[in-house]
Motif scaffolding. Structure first.
Motif, mmCIF file in Angstrom:
data_model
loop_
_atom_site.group_PDB
_atom_site.id
_atom_site.type_symbol
_atom_site.label_atom_id
_atom_site.label_comp_id
_atom_site.label_asym_id
_atom_site.label_seq_id
_atom_site.Cartn_x
_atom_site.Cartn_y
_atom_site.Cartn_z
ATOM 1 N N ASN A 164 0.800 -1.240 0.000
ATOM 2 C CA ASN A 164 0.000 0.000 0.000
ATOM 3 C C ASN A 164 0.827 1.282 0.000
ATOM 4 O OD1 ASN A 164 0.694 -0.755 2.593
ATOM 5 N ND2 ASN A 164 -1.016 0.320 3.512
ATOM 6 N N TRP A 172 11.062 2.456 6.438
ATOM 7 C CA TRP A 172 10.855 2.394 7.891
ATOM 8 C C TRP A 172 11.654 1.245 8.504
ATOM 9 C CZ3 TRP A 172 4.793 2.882 8.542
ATOM 10 C CH2 TRP A 172 4.411 4.205 8.212
ATOM 11 N N THR A 188 9.968 -7.715 -1.261
ATOM 12 C CA THR A 188 9.000 -6.715 -1.731
ATOM 13 C C THR A 188 7.664 -7.385 -2.046
ATOM 14 O OG1 THR A 188 9.860 -6.934 -3.986
ATOM 15 C CG2 THR A 188 10.798 -5.188 -2.624
ATOM 16 N N PRO A 189 6.569 -6.607 -2.061
ATOM 17 C CA PRO A 189 5.245 -7.204 -2.271
ATOM 18 C C PRO A 189 5.032 -7.624 -3.727
ATOM 19 C CG PRO A 189 5.070 -4.825 -2.049
ATOM 20 C CD PRO A 189 6.500 -5.161 -1.803
ATOM 21 N N GLU A 190 4.471 -8.789 -3.923
ATOM 22 C CA GLU A 190 4.314 -9.315 -5.281
ATOM 23 C C GLU A 190 3.351 -8.487 -6.134
ATOM 24 O OE1 GLU A 190 3.551 -10.650 -2.341
ATOM 25 O OE2 GLU A 190 2.397 -12.507 -2.567
ATOM 26 N N GLY A 218 8.962 -11.784 -4.497
ATOM 27 C CA GLY A 218 8.526 -13.175 -4.523
ATOM 28 C C GLY A 218 7.192 -13.304 -3.837
ATOM 29 N N HIS A 219 6.564 -14.437 -4.053
ATOM 30 C CA HIS A 219 5.265 -14.676 -3.410
ATOM 31 C C HIS A 219 5.470 -14.865 -1.907
ATOM 32 C CE1 HIS A 219 2.915 -14.864 -7.049
ATOM 33 N NE2 HIS A 219 3.870 -15.594 -7.601
ATOM 34 N N GLY A 220 4.485 -14.377 -1.141
ATOM 35 C CA GLY A 220 4.576 -14.473 0.307
ATOM 36 C C GLY A 220 4.694 -15.900 0.781
ATOM 37 N N THR A 239 5.290 -5.935 7.994
ATOM 38 C CA THR A 239 4.084 -5.109 7.934
ATOM 39 C C THR A 239 3.135 -5.795 6.972
ATOM 40 O OG1 THR A 239 5.222 -3.043 8.407
ATOM 41 C CG2 THR A 239 3.130 -2.866 7.293
ATOM 42 N N VAL A 244 -1.224 -13.235 8.254
ATOM 43 C CA VAL A 244 0.154 -13.522 7.833
ATOM 44 C C VAL A 244 1.109 -13.245 8.998
ATOM 45 C CG1 VAL A 244 2.001 -12.905 6.232
ATOM 46 C CG2 VAL A 244 -0.328 -13.157 5.383
ATOM 47 N N GLN A 247 1.284 -16.290 10.945
ATOM 48 C CA GLN A 247 2.083 -17.347 10.296
ATOM 49 C C GLN A 247 3.574 -17.093 10.500
ATOM 50 O OE1 GLN A 247 1.161 -18.248 6.199
ATOM 51 N NE2 GLN A 247 -0.997 -17.822 6.510
ATOM 52 N N GLY A 266 -5.617 -2.458 11.204
ATOM 53 C CA GLY A 266 -6.236 -1.510 12.120
ATOM 54 C C GLY A 266 -7.704 -1.306 11.794
ATOM 55 N N CYS A 297 -3.232 1.241 6.888
ATOM 56 C CA CYS A 297 -3.463 0.486 8.121
ATOM 57 C C CYS A 297 -4.049 1.386 9.210
ATOM 58 C CB CYS A 297 -2.178 -0.146 8.584
ATOM 59 S SG CYS A 297 -0.821 1.016 8.572
ATOM 60 N N PHE A 460 5.799 4.681 15.563
ATOM 61 C CA PHE A 460 4.519 4.274 14.990
ATOM 62 C C PHE A 460 4.395 2.759 15.091
ATOM 63 C CE2 PHE A 460 1.916 2.848 11.380
ATOM 64 C CZ PHE A 460 0.765 3.581 11.623
HETATM 65 P P1 NAD Z 1 -0.345 -9.436 3.396
HETATM 66 O O1 NAD Z 1 -0.211 -9.829 4.801
HETATM 67 O O2 NAD Z 1 -1.113 -10.292 2.482
HETATM 68 O O3 NAD Z 1 1.110 -9.300 2.701
HETATM 69 C C1 NAD Z 1 2.130 -8.516 3.271
HETATM 70 C C2 NAD Z 1 3.459 -9.104 2.869
HETATM 71 O O4 NAD Z 1 3.558 -10.404 3.431
HETATM 72 C C3 NAD Z 1 3.643 -9.278 1.359
HETATM 73 O O5 NAD Z 1 4.981 -8.994 1.017
HETATM 74 C C4 NAD Z 1 3.373 -10.756 1.163
HETATM 75 O O6 NAD Z 1 4.047 -11.302 0.052
HETATM 76 C C5 NAD Z 1 3.911 -11.340 2.446
HETATM 77 N N1 NAD Z 1 3.340 -12.638 2.789
HETATM 78 C C6 NAD Z 1 2.117 -13.136 2.451
HETATM 79 N N2 NAD Z 1 1.967 -14.388 2.946
HETATM 80 C C7 NAD Z 1 3.112 -14.669 3.619
HETATM 81 C C8 NAD Z 1 3.549 -15.794 4.365
HETATM 82 N N3 NAD Z 1 2.795 -16.883 4.499
HETATM 83 N N4 NAD Z 1 4.774 -15.734 4.966
HETATM 84 C C9 NAD Z 1 5.544 -14.630 4.841
HETATM 85 N N5 NAD Z 1 5.190 -13.556 4.127
HETATM 86 C C10 NAD Z 1 3.987 -13.569 3.525
HETATM 87 O O7 NAD Z 1 -0.857 -7.945 3.435
HETATM 88 P P2 NAD Z 1 -1.156 -6.983 2.236
HETATM 89 O O8 NAD Z 1 -2.411 -7.437 1.600
HETATM 90 O O9 NAD Z 1 0.052 -6.814 1.377
HETATM 91 O O10 NAD Z 1 -1.364 -5.584 3.016
HETATM 92 C C11 NAD Z 1 -2.536 -5.280 3.627
HETATM 93 C C12 NAD Z 1 -2.466 -5.519 5.111
HETATM 94 O O11 NAD Z 1 -1.314 -4.904 5.658
HETATM 95 C C13 NAD Z 1 -3.635 -4.882 5.851
HETATM 96 O O12 NAD Z 1 -4.126 -5.755 6.819
HETATM 97 C C14 NAD Z 1 -3.033 -3.659 6.498
HETATM 98 O O13 NAD Z 1 -3.680 -3.173 7.618
HETATM 99 C C15 NAD Z 1 -1.659 -4.100 6.784
HETATM 100 N N6 NAD Z 1 -0.756 -2.944 6.851
HETATM 101 C C16 NAD Z 1 -0.293 -2.570 8.082
HETATM 102 C C17 NAD Z 1 0.538 -1.464 8.203
HETATM 103 C C18 NAD Z 1 1.074 -1.035 9.544
HETATM 104 O O14 NAD Z 1 2.007 -0.249 9.605
HETATM 105 N N7 NAD Z 1 0.547 -1.513 10.651
HETATM 106 C C19 NAD Z 1 0.904 -0.744 7.071
HETATM 107 C C20 NAD Z 1 0.411 -1.161 5.837
HETATM 108 C C21 NAD Z 1 -0.416 -2.278 5.745
#
Ligand code: NAD
Length: 497
Positions: A164, A172, A188-190, A218-220, A239, A244, A247, A266, A297, A460
């Motif tokens: 996001n 950060w 980095t996010p896929e 790469g994929h999470g 984050t 996740v 996990q 949040g 978030c 934060f």
């Molecule tokens: P997500 O949890 O699906 O993915 C976040 C990251 O985790 C990605 O890089 C993804 O590839 C990786 N990931 C996914 N599955 C994984 C696994 N099994 N093991 C390790 N890594 C894995 O979240 P998203 O959809 O990318 O982001 C949205 C979420 O993030 C929302 O819930 C939002 O509130 C939260 N968020 C929190 C903050 C904060 O500062 N608190 C900031 C931004 C987003």
């Protein structure tokens, strides 16, 4: 390694490498694995980048370990600060490209990315650059002599980042990790990896030694999990979503008990008291749910308004939410971009549909928007019951749930009735009330008469199921350091017998 050319702001070509950045070299993933990146504005194919596999994560960890054991461990702390400042300079220089990339793959408005996310990232780099040579322990008296503490880096660390505000959230983690003397692997996010491909080139240009910062997409479930399970990784800074986060904690427990910090979701409350400046409250509460399309978030997605100003607030709020011009996030006239993916759009639409079917009063939006992209109208529901799904669950979209309250105690109790506790906003002109309510709210951050506001020098992070650990501020360093205590016996030998 192959490069691709994308078109950024004003038609400017941007070239990025598509490979994994390991040991200061771009390289293909094992088996030449790739993942496709979509443009959320058009839903067309935007790019393909390398997708790290387990072997690639092993290679990234090995390279980071070698870097940490090599010259990095003994590098002058001030040099770490210089490198962070240099990276800040380069990000500033290329901010148009970085903001364009976030507009292209994450759908973030160019102006929001450049003016908020990237400038905040630069501020954070410079803030932690200043800390690099000021990390100090304590000198302590003990009966036998004295003791001192050393604040030491953890070694090989990893950051797993969401889509996001990907550059800002990456920085950060990167800035305090490097200031503290660690080496870092960034996953980095896929859905939005292009900023990372560009950042990698800047890391190399800034002069970081090979292996100090490795950046892999790469994929999470593959690369993210491999990092979380890896015995050579000493810390994961995550984050993302709460499931996740769980996990990752499990993987840490089942592997080497690596240190974990979690910044999770949040369901931020904004409380508007009768004595608030209503125009100011309207301004910030509207930003609180529409900034980045509510994909924040800290979004102020629950709004509690005092009964005496409730109806006036609702009318003006609905009007404000309607004032948007949706379209290409690269264009300056666009005030609303797409949400990240068709899947995310459908998830948000499903929340809206469920609320409508439950008979909750819709006062703004409530539908997808015309065009081929993932657009959703700014939406608000009024008189939302405390136990409604849209009042309880994080939607991560531009959907506000509004309810009225009569007393301060009621407002606090409603605001705290959430499993989350990341950020809250209070609108009042009564300074005593502001103090009382901010103390009573279960939240990692409380803003008074504004919403959001991120500063590099202020911590934060969340409480409850919003996670633990802090980004930014001096406190963030704690997550990247360990304390070693050294004790000196200075007594004469006679006293030892
Ligand atoms: P997500 O949890 O699906 O993915 C976040 C990251 O985790 C990605 O890089 C993804 O590839 C990786 N990931 C996914 N599955 C994984 C696994 N099994 N093991 C390790 N890594 C894995 O979240 P998203 O959809 O990318 O982001 C949205 C979420 O993030 C929302 O819930 C939002 O509130 C939260 N968020 C929190 C903050 C904060 O500062 N608190 C900031 C931004 C987003």
């Amino acid at each position: 390694m192959s490069q691709i050319e994308l078109t950024g702001i004003g038609g400017k070509p941007i070239r990025v490498n598509t490979g994994l950045f390991i040991n200061n070299k771009f390289q293909p993933a094992a088996g030449s694995s790739q993942l496709d990146v979509e443009n959320p504005t058009t839903r067309g194919h935007l790019a393909s980048v390398s997708a790290a596999q387990g072997e690639d994560v092993d290679a990234a960890v090995e390279s980071a370990q070698a870097a940490f054991q090599g010259q990095w461990r003994t590098i002058l702390p001030a040099r770490r600060g210089q490198l962070l400042n240099k990276l800040a300079d380069l990000i500033e220089r290329d901010s148009d490209d970085l903001a364009s990339l976030e507009a292209l793959d994450a759908g973030v408005l160019f102006g929001e990315s450049k003016g908020l996310h990237i400038s905040q990232a630069v501020e954070t780099l410079r803030y932690f650059a200043g800390w690099a040579d000021k990390i100090a322990g304590q000198l302590l008296n003990i009966p036998q002599g004295y003791a001192f503490t050393r604040r030491e880096p953890l070694g090989v660390c990893a950051a797993i980042v969401p889509w996001n505000a990907p550059l800002m959230i990456t920085i950060w983690k990167l800035a305090p990790a490097i200031a503290a003397g660690n080496v870092l692997i960034i996953k980095t996010p896929e859905l939005a990896p292009l900023y990372g491909q560009k950042l990698a080139s800047l890391v190399e240009e800034a002069g970081f030694p090979p292996g100090v910062i490795n950046i892999i997409c790469g994929h999470g479930s593959v690369a993210g999990q491999a990092l979380a399970r890896h015995g050579g990784v000493k810390k994961i800074a995550f984050t993302g979503s709460a499931p996740v986060g769980r996990q990752i904690l499990r993987a840490a427990a089942d592997s080497n008990l690596k240190k974990v910090t979690l910044e999770l979701g949040g369901k931020g409350p904004s409380i508007v008291f009768a004595d608030a400046d209503l125009d100011n409250a309207l301004f910030w509460t509207a930003i609180g749910i529409t900034a980045n399309n509510g994909q924040v978030c800290a979004a102020g997605s629950r709004i509690y308004v005092h009964a005496s100003v409730y109806d006036t607030f609702l009318l003006a709020f609905a009007e404000k939410l309607a004032q948007t011009s949706h379209g290409d996030p690269l264009l300056s006239e666009t005030t609303k971009g797409p949400v990240i993916s068709l899947k995310q759009r459908e998830k948000i639409i499903e929340y809206i549909r469920h609320a409508k079917e439950s008979g909750i009063r819709l006062i703004a939006g409530g539908e997808s928007m015309p065009g081929s992209g993932n657009f959703i109208a700014n939406t608000a529901f009024a008189d939302v019951p405390d136990d409604a799904q849209i009042m309880q669950e994080e939607i991560f979209g531009p959907v506000a749930s509004i309810a009225k309250f009569d007393t301060e105690a009621e407002a606090i109790s409603k605001a705290n009735a959430s499993e989350y506790g990341l950020s809250a906003a209070v609108f009042t002109n009564d300074v005593n009330r502001a103090q009382r309510v901010s103390a009573a709210l279960e939240s990692g951050q409380v803003t008074i008469n504004c919403w959001g506001l991120l500063h590099a020098n202020t911590p934060f992070g969340g409480v409850k199921q919003s996670g633990f650990g802090r980004d930014m501020g001096e406190e963030a360093l704690d997550g990247w350091l360990t304390t070693k205590t050294v004790k000196y016996n200075t007594l004469p030998a006679a006293f030892k017998e």
